[in-house]
Motif scaffolding. Structure first.
Motif, PDB file in Angstrom:
ATOM      1  N   MET A   1       0.813  -1.220   0.000  1.00  0.00           N
ATOM      2  CA  MET A   1       0.000   0.000   0.000  1.00  0.00           C
ATOM      3  C   MET A   1       0.851   1.277   0.000  1.00  0.00           C
ATOM      4  O   MET A   1       0.327   2.368  -0.090  1.00  0.00           O
ATOM      5  CB  MET A   1      -0.916   0.015   1.228  1.00  0.00           C
ATOM      6  N   TYR A   2       2.185   1.130   0.081  1.00  0.00           N
ATOM      7  CA  TYR A   2       3.022   2.330   0.159  1.00  0.00           C
ATOM      8  C   TYR A   2       2.853   3.209  -1.076  1.00  0.00           C
ATOM      9  O   TYR A   2       2.684   4.424  -0.968  1.00  0.00           O
ATOM     10  CB  TYR A   2       4.490   1.948   0.324  1.00  0.00           C
ATOM     11  N   LEU A   3       2.912   2.597  -2.259  1.00  0.00           N
ATOM     12  CA  LEU A   3       2.828   3.379  -3.492  1.00  0.00           C
ATOM     13  C   LEU A   3       1.460   4.041  -3.635  1.00  0.00           C
ATOM     14  O   LEU A   3       1.362   5.203  -4.026  1.00  0.00           O
ATOM     15  CB  LEU A   3       3.116   2.488  -4.696  1.00  0.00           C
ATOM     16  N   GLU A   4       0.395   3.315  -3.294  1.00  0.00           N
ATOM     17  CA  GLU A   4      -0.947   3.901  -3.366  1.00  0.00           C
ATOM     18  C   GLU A   4      -1.062   5.114  -2.454  1.00  0.00           C
ATOM     19  O   GLU A   4      -1.593   6.159  -2.853  1.00  0.00           O
ATOM     20  CB  GLU A   4      -2.012   2.856  -2.978  1.00  0.00           C
ATOM     21  N   ASN A   5      -0.543   4.982  -1.237  1.00  0.00           N
ATOM     22  CA  ASN A   5      -0.603   6.098  -0.292  1.00  0.00           C
ATOM     23  C   ASN A   5       0.255   7.270  -0.752  1.00  0.00           C
ATOM     24  O   ASN A   5      -0.096   8.431  -0.537  1.00  0.00           O
ATOM     25  CB  ASN A   5      -0.162   5.638   1.100  1.00  0.00           C
ATOM     26  N   ARG A   6       1.394   6.978  -1.384  1.00  0.00           N
ATOM     27  CA  ARG A   6       2.251   8.046  -1.914  1.00  0.00           C
ATOM     28  C   ARG A   6       1.509   8.823  -2.994  1.00  0.00           C
ATOM     29  O   ARG A   6       1.571  10.051  -3.050  1.00  0.00           O
ATOM     30  CB  ARG A   6       3.534   7.423  -2.469  1.00  0.00           C
ATOM     31  N   ILE A   7       0.812   8.108  -3.860  1.00  0.00           N
ATOM     32  CA  ILE A   7       0.049   8.757  -4.929  1.00  0.00           C
ATOM     33  C   ILE A   7      -1.058   9.628  -4.343  1.00  0.00           C
ATOM     34  O   ILE A   7      -1.270  10.771  -4.779  1.00  0.00           O
ATOM     35  CB  ILE A   7      -0.538   7.699  -5.888  1.00  0.00           C
ATOM     36  N   ILE A   8      -1.761   9.118  -3.344  1.00  0.00           N
ATOM     37  CA  ILE A   8      -2.825   9.896  -2.704  1.00  0.00           C
ATOM     38  C   ILE A   8      -2.231  11.126  -2.008  1.00  0.00           C
ATOM     39  O   ILE A   8      -2.807  12.218  -2.056  1.00  0.00           O
ATOM     40  CB  ILE A   8      -3.604   9.030  -1.698  1.00  0.00           C
TER      41      ILE A   8
ATOM     42  N   ARG B   1       8.644  11.909 -17.470  1.00  0.00           N
ATOM     43  CA  ARG B   1      10.002  11.777 -16.934  1.00  0.00           C
ATOM     44  C   ARG B   1      10.108  12.012 -15.428  1.00  0.00           C
ATOM     45  O   ARG B   1      10.858  11.304 -14.746  1.00  0.00           O
ATOM     46  CB  ARG B   1      10.950  12.717 -17.695  1.00  0.00           C
ATOM     47  N   PRO B   2       9.389  12.992 -14.859  1.00  0.00           N
ATOM     48  CA  PRO B   2       9.476  13.145 -13.397  1.00  0.00           C
ATOM     49  C   PRO B   2       9.001  11.920 -12.620  1.00  0.00           C
ATOM     50  O   PRO B   2       9.337  11.755 -11.449  1.00  0.00           O
ATOM     51  CB  PRO B   2       8.565  14.349 -13.121  1.00  0.00           C
ATOM     52  N   ASN B   3       8.243  11.027 -13.272  1.00  0.00           N
ATOM     53  CA  ASN B   3       7.719   9.848 -12.589  1.00  0.00           C
ATOM     54  C   ASN B   3       8.803   8.827 -12.252  1.00  0.00           C
ATOM     55  O   ASN B   3       8.531   7.844 -11.565  1.00  0.00           O
ATOM     56  CB  ASN B   3       6.637   9.178 -13.433  1.00  0.00           C
ATOM     57  N   LEU B   4      10.020   9.057 -12.739  1.00  0.00           N
ATOM     58  CA  LEU B   4      11.138   8.205 -12.337  1.00  0.00           C
ATOM     59  C   LEU B   4      11.255   8.143 -10.822  1.00  0.00           C
ATOM     60  O   LEU B   4      11.618   7.115 -10.250  1.00  0.00           O
ATOM     61  CB  LEU B   4      12.447   8.738 -12.931  1.00  0.00           C
ATOM     62  N   GLU B   5      10.932   9.250 -10.180  1.00  0.00           N
ATOM     63  CA  GLU B   5      11.054   9.323  -8.723  1.00  0.00           C
ATOM     64  C   GLU B   5      10.027   8.444  -8.024  1.00  0.00           C
ATOM     65  O   GLU B   5      10.238   8.005  -6.884  1.00  0.00           O
ATOM     66  CB  GLU B   5      10.884  10.777  -8.274  1.00  0.00           C
ATOM     67  N   LEU B   6       8.894   8.169  -8.698  1.00  0.00           N
ATOM     68  CA  LEU B   6       7.845   7.352  -8.095  1.00  0.00           C
ATOM     69  C   LEU B   6       8.049   5.862  -8.331  1.00  0.00           C
ATOM     70  O   LEU B   6       7.508   5.041  -7.592  1.00  0.00           O
ATOM     71  CB  LEU B   6       6.473   7.757  -8.669  1.00  0.00           C
ATOM     72  N   ASP B   7       8.793   5.527  -9.375  1.00  0.00           N
ATOM     73  CA  ASP B   7       8.931   4.133  -9.786  1.00  0.00           C
ATOM     74  C   ASP B   7       9.802   3.369  -8.792  1.00  0.00           C
ATOM     75  O   ASP B   7      10.960   3.728  -8.586  1.00  0.00           O
ATOM     76  CB  ASP B   7       9.558   4.087 -11.183  1.00  0.00           C
ATOM     77  N   PRO B   8       9.263   2.309  -8.166  1.00  0.00           N
ATOM     78  CA  PRO B   8      10.072   1.527  -7.222  1.00  0.00           C
ATOM     79  C   PRO B   8      11.302   0.910  -7.879  1.00  0.00           C
ATOM     80  O   PRO B   8      12.267   0.580  -7.201  1.00  0.00           O
ATOM     81  CB  PRO B   8       9.105   0.435  -6.745  1.00  0.00           C
ATOM     82  N   GLN B   9      11.285   0.738  -9.211  1.00  0.00           N
ATOM     83  CA  GLN B   9      12.407   0.129  -9.915  1.00  0.00           C
ATOM     84  C   GLN B   9      13.497   1.134 -10.265  1.00  0.00           C
ATOM     85  O   GLN B   9      14.576   0.750 -10.696  1.00  0.00           O
ATOM     86  CB  GLN B   9      11.906  -0.529 -11.214  1.00  0.00           C
ATOM     87  N   SER B  10      13.230   2.431 -10.115  1.00  0.00           N
ATOM     88  CA  SER B  10      14.167   3.434 -10.605  1.00  0.00           C
ATOM     89  C   SER B  10      15.508   3.392  -9.862  1.00  0.00           C
ATOM     90  O   SER B  10      16.560   3.538 -10.463  1.00  0.00           O
ATOM     91  CB  SER B  10      13.562   4.835 -10.499  1.00  0.00           C
ATOM     92  N   ASP B  11      15.470   3.160  -8.554  1.00  0.00           N
ATOM     93  CA  ASP B  11      16.719   3.102  -7.796  1.00  0.00           C
ATOM     94  C   ASP B  11      17.595   1.948  -8.254  1.00  0.00           C
ATOM     95  O   ASP B  11      18.811   2.055  -8.354  1.00  0.00           O
ATOM     96  CB  ASP B  11      16.427   2.956  -6.297  1.00  0.00           C
TER      97      ASP B  11
END
Length: 231
Positions: free
Chosen positions: A1-8, A123-133
């Motif tokens: 649920m971390y990503l969902e909560n981050r989006i909210i 492109r700014p969504n790189l920061e949201l992608d769990p795979q980006s790191d």
């Protein structure tokens, strides 16, 4: 649920009430736009063979209008951004830290038509992608100053051309080649409502045990057995 909560969190950074009003308005306006597209296409199509293509064009145009209507009703910012294709533009509504665009796809897991404009916006969504790191490393710090990119997608119904089969918020990855997260409009409404309510949970009772007196007792009346005396 971390990503969902981050989006909210990002959607509601400007206020939960504004975000909730926007999505409620968009849900209603997008459903209405689908019905209007079907009705207008039947009136304007030169032949039955023209109907599907004309209906698709109208769904796109009226989807742009639905986005503008929702932003206006929620008193949020919206701009018509010129695209890389000359003579065209797309509506972008600013909801919290997101710039949201209207998109049509055949299925919720599919991506819309590739475009340079969408790739640049994502492109700014790189920061949201769990795979980006793991895959690409962290994006430059300046990207955090920009809006993240989200797609309000409408999926056709297999049986009813007058209504969308599904409405969703989809967040693409930094290259617009996959969805990081897809939330149905029902899930989104529920999470925003929960956030508006402050995520208050019912508090457990402070009593350590249930008192006997609160449990209803069934009293069976005493029945006297017939005696052997005179009647």
């Amino acid at each position: 649920m971390y990503l969902e909560n981050r989006i909210i969190d990002l959607l509601t950074s400007g206020g939960v009430a504004d975000a909730r009003k926007f999505f409620l308005s968009w849900d209603e306006a997008r459903n209405a736009s689908w019905a209007n597209a079907h009705r207008q296409a039947k009136l304007l199509a030169a032949s039955p063979g023209h109907l599907p293509a004309l209906r698709g064009q109208l769904r796109h145009q009226l989807g742009e209008e639905a986005l503008a209507i929702a932003a206006e009703q929620a008193k949020l910012g919206i701009i018509a951004r010129p695209t890389e294709q000359p003579g065209a533009c797309m509506m972008l509504a600013r909801v919290g830290r997101f710039a949201l665009a209207s998109v049509k796809v055949r299925h919720r897991t599919l991506l819309p038509r590739q475009s340079l404009t969408r790739e640049v916006l994502s492109r700014p969504n790189l920061e949201l992608d769990p795979q980006s790191d793991f895959l690409q490393g962290k994006p430059p710090g300046s990207l955090t100053e920009l809006a993240y990119f989200g797609c309000l997608i409408a999926v056709p119904s297999c049986s009813d051309p007058s209504a969308p089969g599904e409405l969703c918020l989809a967040v693409p990855d930094g290259s617009m080649r996959d969805w990081i997260k897809v939330l149905s409009i029902e899930t989104l409404h529920g999470m925003l409502l929960d956030r508006a309510a402050g995520s208050k949970k019912a508090k457990p009772t402070s009593a350590s045990k249930i008192e006997d007196k609160v449990i209803p007792q069934i009293i069976v009346p005493k029945i006297e057995k017939p005696g052997g005396g005179d009647q």
